[in-house]
Motif scaffolding. Structure first.
Motif, PDB file in Angstrom:
ATOM      1  N   ALA A  15      -9.999  -3.961 -10.567  1.00 44.20           N
ATOM      2  CA  ALA A  15      -9.636  -5.364 -10.396  1.00 44.20           C
ATOM      3  C   ALA A  15      -8.183  -5.538 -10.000  1.00 44.20           C
ATOM      4  O   ALA A  15      -7.831  -6.461  -9.282  1.00 44.20           O
ATOM      5  N   ALA A  16      -7.287  -4.651 -10.471  1.00 45.32           N
ATOM      6  CA  ALA A  16      -5.855  -4.813 -10.211  1.00 45.32           C
ATOM      7  C   ALA A  16      -5.477  -4.190  -8.878  1.00 45.32           C
ATOM      8  O   ALA A  16      -6.119  -3.267  -8.396  1.00 45.32           O
ATOM      9  N   ARG A  17      -4.413  -4.699  -8.256  1.00 44.24           N
ATOM     10  CA  ARG A  17      -3.895  -4.159  -7.012  1.00 44.24           C
ATOM     11  C   ARG A  17      -2.461  -3.689  -7.226  1.00 44.24           C
ATOM     12  O   ARG A  17      -1.766  -4.195  -8.092  1.00 44.24           O
ATOM     13  N   PRO A  18      -2.004  -2.732  -6.407  1.00 43.05           N
ATOM     14  CA  PRO A  18      -0.610  -2.295  -6.537  1.00 43.05           C
ATOM     15  C   PRO A  18       0.340  -3.467  -6.287  1.00 43.05           C
ATOM     16  O   PRO A  18       0.125  -4.276  -5.388  1.00 43.05           O
ATOM     17  N   TYR A  19       1.384  -3.546  -7.098  1.00 40.13           N
ATOM     18  CA  TYR A  19       2.377  -4.604  -6.921  1.00 40.13           C
ATOM     19  C   TYR A  19       3.324  -4.250  -5.773  1.00 40.13           C
ATOM     20  O   TYR A  19       3.378  -3.114  -5.307  1.00 40.13           O
ATOM     21  N   ASP A  20       4.071  -5.249  -5.310  1.00 38.66           N
ATOM     22  CA  ASP A  20       5.037  -5.047  -4.237  1.00 38.66           C
ATOM     23  C   ASP A  20       6.228  -4.268  -4.791  1.00 38.66           C
ATOM     24  O   ASP A  20       6.966  -4.761  -5.639  1.00 38.66           O
ATOM     25  N   ALA A  21       6.397  -3.040  -4.282  1.00 41.08           N
ATOM     26  CA  ALA A  21       7.444  -2.150  -4.809  1.00 41.08           C
ATOM     27  C   ALA A  21       8.733  -2.227  -4.015  1.00 41.08           C
ATOM     28  O   ALA A  21       9.512  -1.268  -3.980  1.00 41.08           O
ATOM     29  N   GLY A  36      11.777   3.614 -12.193  1.00 46.14           N
ATOM     30  CA  GLY A  36      10.602   3.861 -11.368  1.00 46.14           C
ATOM     31  C   GLY A  36      10.709   5.195 -10.644  1.00 46.14           C
ATOM     32  O   GLY A  36      11.753   5.849 -10.630  1.00 46.14           O
ATOM     33  N   ARG A  37       9.604   5.607 -10.030  1.00 44.98           N
ATOM     34  CA  ARG A  37       9.613   6.839  -9.257  1.00 44.98           C
ATOM     35  C   ARG A  37       8.617   6.742  -8.115  1.00 44.98           C
ATOM     36  O   ARG A  37       7.677   5.939  -8.149  1.00 44.98           O
ATOM     37  N   ILE A  38       8.842   7.565  -7.091  1.00 44.90           N
ATOM     38  CA  ILE A  38       7.952   7.626  -5.943  1.00 44.90           C
ATOM     39  C   ILE A  38       6.824   8.615  -6.247  1.00 44.90           C
ATOM     40  O   ILE A  38       7.071   9.706  -6.765  1.00 44.90           O
ATOM     41  N   THR A  39       5.596   8.246  -5.921  1.00 50.71           N
ATOM     42  CA  THR A  39       4.470   9.157  -6.140  1.00 50.71           C
ATOM     43  C   THR A  39       3.917   9.734  -4.836  1.00 50.71           C
ATOM     44  O   THR A  39       3.327  10.805  -4.836  1.00 50.71           O
ATOM     45  N   ASP A  40       4.116   9.003  -3.721  1.00 54.73           N
ATOM     46  CA  ASP A  40       3.602   9.504  -2.450  1.00 54.73           C
ATOM     47  C   ASP A  40       4.245   8.743  -1.292  1.00 54.73           C
ATOM     48  O   ASP A  40       4.560   7.551  -1.433  1.00 54.73           O
ATOM     49  N   THR A  68       5.088   3.739  10.900  1.00 52.47           N
ATOM     50  CA  THR A  68       4.646   2.999   9.715  1.00 52.47           C
ATOM     51  C   THR A  68       4.743   3.929   8.517  1.00 52.47           C
ATOM     52  O   THR A  68       4.215   5.050   8.547  1.00 52.47           O
ATOM     53  N   VAL A  69       5.439   3.471   7.478  1.00 56.52           N
ATOM     54  CA  VAL A  69       5.663   4.268   6.269  1.00 56.52           C
ATOM     55  C   VAL A  69       5.005   3.565   5.087  1.00 56.52           C
ATOM     56  O   VAL A  69       5.299   2.398   4.817  1.00 56.52           O
ATOM     57  N   THR A  70       4.126   4.248   4.395  1.00 51.53           N
ATOM     58  CA  THR A  70       3.513   3.712   3.179  1.00 51.53           C
ATOM     59  C   THR A  70       4.064   4.487   1.992  1.00 51.53           C
ATOM     60  O   THR A  70       3.883   5.702   1.902  1.00 51.53           O
ATOM     61  N   VAL A  71       4.771   3.767   1.101  1.00 55.95           N
ATOM     62  CA  VAL A  71       5.394   4.380  -0.067  1.00 55.95           C
ATOM     63  C   VAL A  71       4.657   3.925  -1.318  1.00 55.95           C
ATOM     64  O   VAL A  71       4.513   2.719  -1.555  1.00 55.95           O
ATOM     65  N   SER A  72       4.177   4.862  -2.101  1.00 57.58           N
ATOM     66  CA  SER A  72       3.518   4.556  -3.375  1.00 57.58           C
ATOM     67  C   SER A  72       4.475   4.879  -4.514  1.00 57.58           C
ATOM     68  O   SER A  72       5.168   5.905  -4.482  1.00 57.58           O
ATOM     69  N   THR A  73       4.519   4.001  -5.513  1.00 54.08           N
ATOM     70  CA  THR A  73       5.441   4.163  -6.641  1.00 54.08           C
ATOM     71  C   THR A  73       4.702   3.883  -7.948  1.00 54.08           C
ATOM     72  O   THR A  73       3.558   3.439  -7.960  1.00 54.08           O
ATOM     73  N   GLU A  74       5.408   4.119  -9.031  1.00 50.73           N
ATOM     74  CA  GLU A  74       4.958   3.641 -10.337  1.00 50.73           C
ATOM     75  C   GLU A  74       6.174   3.295 -11.156  1.00 50.73           C
ATOM     76  O   GLU A  74       7.244   3.919 -11.015  1.00 50.73           O
ATOM     77  N   ASP A  75       6.047   2.258 -12.011  1.00 48.22           N
ATOM     78  CA  ASP A  75       7.185   1.849 -12.840  1.00 48.22           C
ATOM     79  C   ASP A  75       7.176   2.597 -14.163  1.00 48.22           C
ATOM     80  O   ASP A  75       6.389   3.531 -14.359  1.00 48.22           O
ATOM     81  N   GLU A  76       8.050   2.163 -15.102  1.00 48.80           N
ATOM     82  CA  GLU A  76       8.187   2.904 -16.349  1.00 48.80           C
ATOM     83  C   GLU A  76       6.940   2.863 -17.216  1.00 48.80           C
ATOM     84  O   GLU A  76       6.723   3.722 -18.070  1.00 48.80           O
ATOM     85  N   ARG A  85       3.384  -0.397  -4.305  1.00 52.86           N
ATOM     86  CA  ARG A  85       3.286   0.065  -2.929  1.00 52.86           C
ATOM     87  C   ARG A  85       4.175  -0.783  -2.032  1.00 52.86           C
ATOM     88  O   ARG A  85       4.343  -1.982  -2.244  1.00 52.86           O
ATOM     89  N   LYS A  86       4.774  -0.130  -1.034  1.00 52.90           N
ATOM     90  CA  LYS A  86       5.564  -0.826  -0.037  1.00 52.90           C
ATOM     91  C   LYS A  86       5.302  -0.198   1.327  1.00 52.90           C
ATOM     92  O   LYS A  86       5.302   1.037   1.457  1.00 52.90           O
ATOM     93  N   VAL A  87       5.058  -1.045   2.326  1.00 52.79           N
ATOM     94  CA  VAL A  87       4.855  -0.587   3.700  1.00 52.79           C
ATOM     95  C   VAL A  87       6.082  -0.949   4.525  1.00 52.79           C
ATOM     96  O   VAL A  87       6.516  -2.106   4.531  1.00 52.79           O
ATOM     97  N   ILE A  88       6.658   0.049   5.169  1.00 54.73           N
ATOM     98  CA  ILE A  88       7.847  -0.133   5.992  1.00 54.73           C
ATOM     99  C   ILE A  88       7.486   0.203   7.429  1.00 54.73           C
ATOM    100  O   ILE A  88       6.758   1.166   7.686  1.00 54.73           O
TER     101      ILE A  88
END
Length: 425
Positions: free
Chosen positions: A42-48, A79-83, A118-126, A132-135
């Motif tokens: 149900a949840a979606r990645p937040y804007d990182a 936070g940290r980058i996961t992918d 196009t860069v897709t960055v996946s993260t996670e917070d504490e 996720r952020k797309v650049i």
């Protein structure tokens, strides 16, 4: 000078997740968490945006310098980058490395010039919540030389011995740069056969399989170098592909000691021809040669191989039904003046001579790329390069070592001009 641009959002710095277990996948859009209803989908990645930064010039009008590696960093201390996934408009991926602590990712393969990414960055917070952020950005086209590739031969049908060639517009000497070039030069064949490139010199590569090409095969050579950085201020340019097909397997074995040529078609004997080859002092080269072209008539002169026009050995005559096998002037051709010696003695100045009727048959049977193999001659060995296609005289293990990819530890496999002059008669 490039500097880091930070993306900010209004998302609260900390969020608490209660009563569920987060499922985190390290593949960009595949990151999911559990929602308020307990459903993990149900949840979606937040804007990182506030968790990452990358080294880009300020202002939307500025473009990223492709000479510099792309660097993504985690700007949020919790936070940290996961992918990180980076692709260009053609779908090509940019390789990179992520630090063990997830704080930094940097590209390890070069960016292409004048290209949209196009860069897709996946993260996670504490708390482990996925973000996720797309650049998107464009790279600039720096002032530099363009490396173009000219494939050979021209598209058409050839014999099974025809190598594929690649001529570079600029010299490439560095091993790392050669590996970049070689990875981008693609040769595909149907049926599939193992093959490899060989660096003849800084500007020329040859490609061949371990043994001759299959009969009636389709071979396509093309380059993926366009926009790829090869070396400092050297970028790949566009190149035209070539498409070759092979005919029957024609192999002519010239036995200089027996004074006879045996011609095989698809491994069956189709003709045996009385011949004469090079006499003492002008012995025909041993080894495998490839038919370079055919001419109905060729003017041959002894002066081209150092024989004085005043010498008793001198000659100046028109030769018919001539199939060329070396750039220095060795042919298989009609020699009506030596018919009495054909099948019995070697009396030529290096060429393989035969009667008019046999020469006409041979001329009409072979095509460019067919094989002429000379055995039992007292002549020197056919040169591997520079005097035609002597590629097949190089042992396969040695040929593989001529690949820049083998030299740099990669697999290397893929599922010099000379002035024309007639030499001898």
């Amino acid at each position: 000078m490039s500097h880091k641009v930070f993306f900010r959002s209004a998302r609260p710095r900390h969020r608490t997740v209660v009563g569920c277990t987060l499922s985190v996948l390290a593949l960009g859009a595949g990151l999911v968490g559990c929602g308020a209803d307990g459903n993990p989908l149900a949840a979606r990645p937040y804007d990182a945006a506030d968790q990452i930064a990358y080294n880009a010039p300020a202002g939307k009008a500025k473009k990223v310098d492709p000479d510099k590696p792309l660097e993504i960093t985690a700007s949020d201390e919790d936070g940290r980058i996961t992918d990180v996934t980076v692709t260009d408009a053609r779908g090509r991926y940019v390789a990179g490395e992520l630090s063990a602590d997830g704080r930094r990712w940097h590209s390890t393969s070069p960016l292409a010039a004048g290209t949209h990414y196009t860069v897709t960055v996946s993260t996670e917070d504490e708390d482990g919540a996925p973000g996720r952020k797309v650049i998107e950005f464009d790279t600039s086209t720096p002032k530099s030389k363009t490396l173009k590739v000219t494939f050979g031969p021209n598209s058409g049908t050839y014999g099974v011995g025809q190598p594929v060639t690649a001529e570079l517009s600029e010299p490439v000497k560095d091993k790392t740069s050669r590996a970049v070039v070689e990875r981008a030069l693609k040769v595909d064949s149907a049926p599939v056969v193992e093959g490899s490139w060989y660096w003849v010199n800084d500007k020329e590569l040859h490609y061949r399989p371990q043994t001759y090409w299959p009969t009636h095969a389709t071979i396509t050579a093309h380059s993926d170098l366009d926009g790829v950085k090869v070396a400092d201020r050297l970028w790949g340019g566009k190149s035209e592909p070539v498409k070759l097909t092979t005919g029957d397997r024609i192999v002519a074995v010239t036995d200089a000691a027996a004074h006879r040529m045996t011609v095989y078609k698809n491994d069956e004997v189709v003709n045996q021809i009385p011949i004469t080859t090079g006499r003492p002092g002008f012995e025909t080269r041993n080894g495998v040669k490839v038919v370079l072209g055919k001419q109905y008539v060729v003017r041959m002169r002894g002066t081209t191989i150092g024989i004085s026009s005043n010498s008793s050995d001198g000659y100046d005559l028109n030769v018919y039904w001539a199939a060329r096998v070396t750039w220095s002037g060795e042919y298989v051709h009609a020699a009506p003046w030596s018919v009495g010696s054909q099948g019995y003695a070697n009396v030529s100045h290096g060429c393989t001579g035969m009667s008019n009727a046999y020469a006409r048959w041979f001329f009409n049977t072979v095509r460019e790329g067919d094989i002429v193999k000379v055995v039992n001659s007292n002549g020197k060995q056919m040169e591997p390069f520079g005097n035609g296609f002597g590629d097949w005289n190089v042992d396969w293990s040695k040929w593989r070592k001529g690949s820049a990819l083998v030299a740099d530890g990669s697999d290397g496999r893929n599922l010099s001009s000379a002035r024309l002059r007639p030499e001898s008669a």
